[in-house]
Design an enzyme around this catalytic site. Structure first.
Site, short mmCIF file in Angstrom:
data_model
loop_
_atom_site.label_atom_id
_atom_site.label_comp_id
_atom_site.label_asym_id
_atom_site.label_seq_id
_atom_site.Cartn_x
_atom_site.Cartn_y
_atom_site.Cartn_z
N ALA A 148 0.81 -1.22 0.00
CA ALA A 148 0.00 0.00 0.00
C ALA A 148 0.84 1.27 0.00
O ALA A 148 1.36 1.69 1.04
CB ALA A 148 -0.94 -0.02 1.20
N GLU A 185 -2.56 6.75 -2.13
CA GLU A 185 -3.54 7.37 -1.23
C GLU A 185 -4.46 8.26 -2.06
O GLU A 185 -4.12 8.59 -3.20
CB GLU A 185 -2.82 8.24 -0.19
CG GLU A 185 -1.86 7.44 0.64
CD GLU A 185 -1.25 8.24 1.77
OE1 GLU A 185 -1.54 9.45 1.87
OE2 GLU A 185 -0.50 7.64 2.55
N ILE A 190 -6.00 -0.35 -3.51
CA ILE A 190 -4.97 -1.31 -3.11
C ILE A 190 -5.42 -2.73 -3.47
O ILE A 190 -6.46 -3.20 -2.99
CB ILE A 190 -4.68 -1.21 -1.59
CG1 ILE A 190 -4.30 0.24 -1.20
CG2 ILE A 190 -3.60 -2.21 -1.16
CD1 ILE A 190 -3.09 0.82 -1.91
N GLU A 229 1.19 0.96 -11.23
CA GLU A 229 2.66 0.74 -11.26
C GLU A 229 3.34 1.73 -12.23
O GLU A 229 4.28 1.38 -12.93
CB GLU A 229 2.98 -0.70 -11.67
CG GLU A 229 2.22 -1.71 -10.88
CD GLU A 229 3.05 -2.44 -9.86
OE1 GLU A 229 4.24 -2.11 -9.71
OE2 GLU A 229 2.49 -3.33 -9.20
N THR A 270 1.78 5.29 -14.43
CA THR A 270 0.90 5.51 -15.58
C THR A 270 1.74 5.63 -16.86
O THR A 270 2.96 5.84 -16.79
CB THR A 270 0.10 6.83 -15.42
OG1 THR A 270 1.03 7.92 -15.38
CG2 THR A 270 -0.74 6.83 -14.15
C1 LIG Z 1 -7.13 -1.69 -10.02
C2 LIG Z 1 -6.02 -0.91 -9.36
C3 LIG Z 1 -5.16 -1.57 -8.50
C4 LIG Z 1 -4.15 -0.86 -7.84
N1 LIG Z 1 -3.35 -1.50 -6.93
C5 LIG Z 1 -2.46 -0.79 -6.19
C6 LIG Z 1 -1.73 -1.42 -5.12
O1 LIG Z 1 -1.84 -2.63 -4.89
N2 LIG Z 1 -0.90 -0.65 -4.36
C7 LIG Z 1 -0.77 0.70 -4.57
O2 LIG Z 1 -0.03 1.34 -3.83
N3 LIG Z 1 -1.45 1.32 -5.57
C8 LIG Z 1 -2.29 0.62 -6.38
N4 LIG Z 1 -3.02 1.25 -7.37
C9 LIG Z 1 -2.90 2.69 -7.54
C10 LIG Z 1 -2.15 3.10 -8.80
O3 LIG Z 1 -0.78 2.80 -8.68
C11 LIG Z 1 -2.44 4.60 -9.04
O4 LIG Z 1 -3.79 4.69 -9.46
C12 LIG Z 1 -1.52 5.22 -10.07
O5 LIG Z 1 -0.22 5.34 -9.55
C13 LIG Z 1 -1.99 6.61 -10.52
O6 LIG Z 1 -2.30 7.41 -9.43
P1 LIG Z 1 -3.71 8.19 -9.38
O7 LIG Z 1 -4.78 7.19 -9.64
O8 LIG Z 1 -3.77 8.94 -8.12
O9 LIG Z 1 -3.67 9.18 -10.61
P2 LIG Z 1 -3.00 10.65 -10.62
O10 LIG Z 1 -1.62 10.58 -10.10
O11 LIG Z 1 -3.95 11.60 -10.01
O12 LIG Z 1 -2.92 10.91 -12.20
C14 LIG Z 1 -4.07 11.31 -12.96
C15 LIG Z 1 -3.57 11.56 -14.40
O13 LIG Z 1 -2.61 12.63 -14.40
C16 LIG Z 1 -1.41 12.19 -15.02
N5 LIG Z 1 -0.27 12.83 -14.36
C17 LIG Z 1 0.01 12.94 -13.03
N6 LIG Z 1 1.17 13.56 -12.82
C18 LIG Z 1 1.66 13.86 -14.06
C19 LIG Z 1 2.87 14.48 -14.53
N7 LIG Z 1 3.81 14.94 -13.70
N8 LIG Z 1 3.00 14.62 -15.87
C20 LIG Z 1 2.07 14.13 -16.74
N9 LIG Z 1 0.95 13.51 -16.36
C21 LIG Z 1 0.75 13.37 -15.03
C22 LIG Z 1 -1.39 10.69 -14.82
O14 LIG Z 1 -0.55 10.05 -15.76
C23 LIG Z 1 -2.86 10.36 -15.01
O15 LIG Z 1 -3.16 10.25 -16.38
C24 LIG Z 1 -4.00 0.54 -8.08
C25 LIG Z 1 -4.84 1.18 -8.99
C26 LIG Z 1 -5.84 0.49 -9.63
C27 LIG Z 1 -6.77 1.22 -10.58
#
Ligand SMILES: Cc1cc2nc3c(=O)[nH]c(=O)nc-3n(C[C@H](O)[C@H](O)[C@H](O)COP(=O)(O)OP(=O)(O)OC[C@H]3O[C@@H](n4cnc5c(N)ncnc54)[C@H](O)[C@@H]3O)c2cc1C
Length: 387
Positions: free
Chosen positions: A116, A119, A150, A364, A366
């Site tokens: 995890a 957030e 998570i 992991e 985007t």
């Molecule tokens: C089904 C699922 C399982 C998951 N499992 C886990 C897990 O087990 N453990 C865990 O810790 N997390 C987990 N996650 C979380 C996942 O890693 C995050 O959703 C991901 O890192 C993106 O974060 P966010 O959703 O907050 O999007 P945000 O960070 O808010 O991003 C939104 C958009 O803005 C873009 N963006 C953000 N910053 C920038 C930048 N500097 N430049 C250009 N574009 C940008 C992103 O690429 C994206 O398109 C999971 C997510 C899902 C959907």
């Protein structure tokens, strides 16, 4: 033997498939995933034999994930989190006592893990996390915060949680928390687009007490630990996508040969052949990149303190992940197109792969974050678009 592991993975996948097919249509958690993984002794694939595991090499494990990926990204995600992220971290950073208490039972399947980092206000940039820890009067720590999205959150027996120090926000640490203690509330994410058969959820820690013995690695080492974990996690996603593409390929060929329109199998129509050729390219290119990344990881594993090897592995894995997740999405889309109207139904595999592979472009790292990472890796630190 490495080959025995892959044979067991294959048997596991074959036994799981009809159960998964039904669970997917009913949008229900696949309750047989863990019992069958236990039956085939797959929950400690990479764990050293001394701790009850099967000591799969990097290549064997990647091949295992490729096979598991054929069953869908949801099933593969379960293994990514339990094995690639959590067990790998315990192997690298766990104390002897933590290995006895957590790694051993996890290899038997008696403890399932989650990881995890994310957030509500910290996704792409985990450094914006709000979960905090402070020293408590018993010599341990107290954690407060919320983790969401998570994988395995509501089924895990133990979770590796990252938090920042309340008085020094630059100090991030990693903790192993047990989910059967007071101070944690968990909730599954029901309204999700795909992967309905595996668990995604959130949890809140309110005054959760962690004994000092459950600090993973050194205090303040959390960010380094998280970044290293993501290298293994990304490789697992990429490997799973290779399997998903393979499944789409098999399905597309089978259907294109069998379906007759305009008096001949649609496989004889040239525009359908274009889809087949492109799915094949998705497969061969992704597989090559994943195998190369596995080699780079092997090199790094042989000397984990070598920063140059770590950077090389990090880059190769980021490239393989970015490429394979998009190739898998493309392959599923093309396979679906070959199935025509039937393809739009979850009764057929391409639709499930399409929906489930979509999330691989988000977690992991985007697509956008990986592009920036790869570009700054090539251009140099001073061109970094994010910190
Ligand atoms: C089904 C699922 C399982 C998951 N499992 C886990 C897990 O087990 N453990 C865990 O810790 N997390 C987990 N996650 C979380 C996942 O890693 C995050 O959703 C991901 O890192 C993106 O974060 P966010 O959703 O907050 O999007 P945000 O960070 O808010 O991003 C939104 C958009 O803005 C873009 N963006 C953000 N910053 C920038 C930048 N500097 N430049 C250009 N574009 C940008 C992103 O690429 C994206 O398109 C999971 C997510 C899902 C959907």
């Amino acid at each position: 033997m490495q080959r025995d592991i892959l044979e067991d993975v294959d048997r596991f996948c074959k036994e799981l498939r009809p159960i998964e097919d039904l669970a997917y249509l009913e949008r229900k958690h696949n309750d047989m995933l863990i019992p069958l993984a236990k039956k085939y002794n797959l929950l400690g694939m990479i764990v050293p034999k001394d701790y009850g595991g099967r000591e799969a090499s990097n290549l064997t494990y990647v091949k295992a994930l490729e096979r598991i990926g054929m069953e869908g990204s949801g099933i593969r995600s379960f293994f990514s989190v339990h094995t690639s992220l959590a067990q790998r971290l315990l192997m690298r950073y766990g104390s002897e006592e933590q290995k006895e208490r957590y790694l051993k039972p996890s290899a038997r399947g008696d403890k399932i893990f989650a990881f995890a980092l994310t957030e509500p206000d910290a996704g792409s940039n985990p450094l914006e996390m709000r979960s905090i820890y402070k020293e408590d009067e018993d010599g341990g720590y107290m954690l407060n915060g919320t983790k969401y999205l998570i994988t395995n959150a509501t089924i895990a027996d133990a979770i590796i949680v990252f938090a920042r120090h309340n008085a020094n926000s630059m100090r991030m640490s990693a903790f192993i928390i047990d989910t059967d203690r007071e101070g944690i509330e968990r909730e599954p994410l029901i309204a999700k687009m795909g992967t309905p058969t595996t668990d995604t959820g959130m949890f809140e820690l309110k005054g959760y007490k962690v004994p000092k013995a459950n600090l993973l690695g050194k205090e303040g080492e959390g960010w380094r630990i998280a970044k290293e974990a993501l290298i293994d996690g990304r490789l697992s996603v990429a490997a799973g996508c290779v399997g998903s593409i393979k499944d789409c390929f098999i399905e597309a060929i089978r259907y294109a040969r069998a379906r007759v329109q305009y008096g001949k199998p649609i496989a004889k129509h040239q525009l359908v052949q274009e889809h087949i050729a492109m799915i094949r390219l998705d497969y061969t290119a992704s597989r090559s990149m994943v195998r190369h990344a596995t080699l780079m990881k092997d090199r790094w594993d042989k000397d984990v303190d070598d920063e140059a090897r770590k950077r090389a592995a990090d880059m190769a894995v980021a490239e393989a992940k970015l490429f394979a997740v998009n190739a898998a999405y493309d392959a599923a889309d093309r396979a679906l197109q070959i199935f025509g109207g039937r393809g739009w139904s979850y009764l057929y595999r391409p639709a499930r792969h399409l929906v489930d592979n979509r999330v691989c472009r988000i977690y992991e790292g985007t697509d956008e974050i990986l592009k920036l990472k790869i570009a700054s890796g090539v251009l140099g630190k001073e061109y970094r678009a994010y910190q």
